[in-house]
Design an enzyme around this catalytic site. Structure first.
Site: not given
Ligand code: CAA
Length: 387
Positions: A79, A111, A233
């Site tokens: 990528e 990916c 993945h």
């Molecule tokens: N203790 C334990 N858990 C906690 C916590 C705490 N104190 N605070 C929050 N969490 C948990 C939340 O409950 C949540 O868990 P769930 O998913 O089980 O509900 C988790 O931590 C993440 O919290 P948020 O959803 O609030 O996190 P965020 O808004 O910061 O975003 C994300 C997370 C969407 C993954 C972001 O990091 C992102 O956009 N990442 C890039 C995109 C990505 O990787 N997507 C994956 C699928 S796409 C793909 O696979 C292709 C690729 O490689 C990109």
């Protein structure tokens, strides 16, 4: 004829940032990163490591064990390519002194790139059973400093050798694929940072998993309990955990425990490296093989996902003696050599790596001897050197 993975090489750069440090700097609870996202550390590539140099370094892990004159195909999935036209694989071919007759090119589908290359390589070896194929996945996952995606970055490469009568994993016939034109993650030509609809991306990943996993079982007349391990993945390990929960729900306790234990083993390396896009699924494979004790002939299911989006489920069987092909101590030493950056050092390193060096500027690497690195451009032609 049996065809599959005969060698696996892994490289990750020599710097990382710790997730607890990052959480403190961002004002988040560390458990969000450690448990909620499921990452402990994240590899950081400085300006001297790119997809090409990492791909060379991963392949060098096994190059002296193979007959280079038999390599007929070299495919590079990425990528984070370094040129809009020339394939990353040509730089690799030159560094590794592969013969001119090798067919070589780069493939792209987020990916999914290494998987695309692997399937092409499997079919190539079926037609040319005396030849082998090198398939590389190499990526730097970049969302940007202090973005929601920041904790899901990483850098590294996996290179595999595909041949007949492989020593690690025989790839089975058949697969199930599913694709849809969607916008969960993309990167415009002028941006070094990925754009992502984060929450949406996590949902479609799971939908695609269910589609291809169920279709595969139906087509191959298999049940979940037939698998000794399912690997994923891993954009971050919690994502794979969610998919694995879907896989094991409604299963008997023995199956559940077996697939949970194998998932646990498969996520260990990713937890310390982060997302390496094309190579991520194969880092899960390496982790599973190094950190568990699966018997010969174990059936492993592989879930590949590339945003945009393309998913595929396929499987392989472990070959007797596969452990002798691995180098867990070497991989551990590579992780142990890494320098732990402060968050400020990580931010500076990350931002500097977004810049192209001035043409003619010569970059130096602080890697260990023998490592290849990007040394800058001459007449805008990328230069790769060995430390
Ligand atoms: N203790 C334990 N858990 C906690 C916590 C705490 N104190 N605070 C929050 N969490 C948990 C939340 O409950 C949540 O868990 P769930 O998913 O089980 O509900 C988790 O931590 C993440 O919290 P948020 O959803 O609030 O996190 P965020 O808004 O910061 O975003 C994300 C997370 C969407 C993954 C972001 O990091 C992102 O956009 N990442 C890039 C995109 C990505 O990787 N997507 C994956 C699928 S796409 C793909 O696979 C292709 C690729 O490689 C990109």
């Amino acid at each position: 004829m049996k065809v599959g993975i005969d060698k696996i090489g892994f490289y990750t750069p020599n710097k990382y940032v710790d997730m607890v440090d990052l959480a403190h700097a961002r004002g988040d609870d560390p458990n969000k990163y450690l448990i909620g996202i499921g990452q402990k550390q994240m590899a950081v590539a400085d300006q001297t490591q790119d997809a090409v140099s990492m791909g060379i370094n991963a392949t060098l892990k096994y190059l002296d064990q193979i007959d280079k004159d038999k390599v007929g195909l070299l495919v590079f999935g990425t990528e984070s390519s370094v040129d809009q036209s020339k394939s990353a694989s040509l730089f690799v071919k030159s560094a590794l002194h592969l013969r001119p007759e090798v067919r070589t090119f780069e493939v792209k589908e987020a990916c999914f790139g290494l998987t695309a290359g692997l399937i092409i390589a499997r079919d190539f070896v079926r037609v040319h059973p005396d030849e082998t194929a090198i398939v590389i996945g190499s990526d730097i996952a970049r969302y940007g400093v202090a973005t929601p995606g920041e904790v899901t970055q990483g850098a590294g490469s996996i290179s595999v050798l595909v041949k007949s009568d492989p020593a690690i994993l025989t790839l089975n016939d058949g697969h199930s694929a599913y694709s849809e034109d969607i916008n969960d993650f993309w990167r415009p030509n002028d941006s070094k940072l990925a754009m992502v609809d984060g929450k949406y991306s996590t949902q479609v990943y799971l939908q695609f998993f269910e589609n291809v996993f169920n279709q595969y079982k139906k087509d191959r007349k298999l049940e979940t309990k037939d698998f000794d391990a399912i690997i994923y993945h891993l954009p971050f390990t919690k994502q794979g955990l969610k998919a694995n929960r879907l896989a094991v729900e409604d299963q008997d306790e023995t199956t559940k425990k077996r697939l949970e234990d194998s998932f646990e083993a498969s996520k260990q390396l990713s937890m310390e490296v982060g997302n390496i896009y094309t190579a991520s699924l194969y880092l899960s494979l390496l982790s599973l093989l190094e950190k568990s004790d699966l018997a010969a002939d174990s059936l492993i299911g592989l879930f590949s996902y590339g945003s945009g989006a393309m998913a595929e489920f396929f499987s392989g069987n472990l070959v007797d003696g596969y452990k002798s092909q691995l180098d867990p101590e070497g991989d551990e030493a590579m992780l142990a050599r890494r320098q732990r950056l402060t968050v400020k050092e990580y931010e500076d390193t990350f931002n500097k790596a977004l810049e192209d060096p001035k043409d003619g500027e010569v970059l130096e690497s602080d890697e260990v001897a023998g490592t290849w690195y990007f040394a800058g451009t001459e007449n805008y032609i990328r230069q790769y050197k060995k430390k």
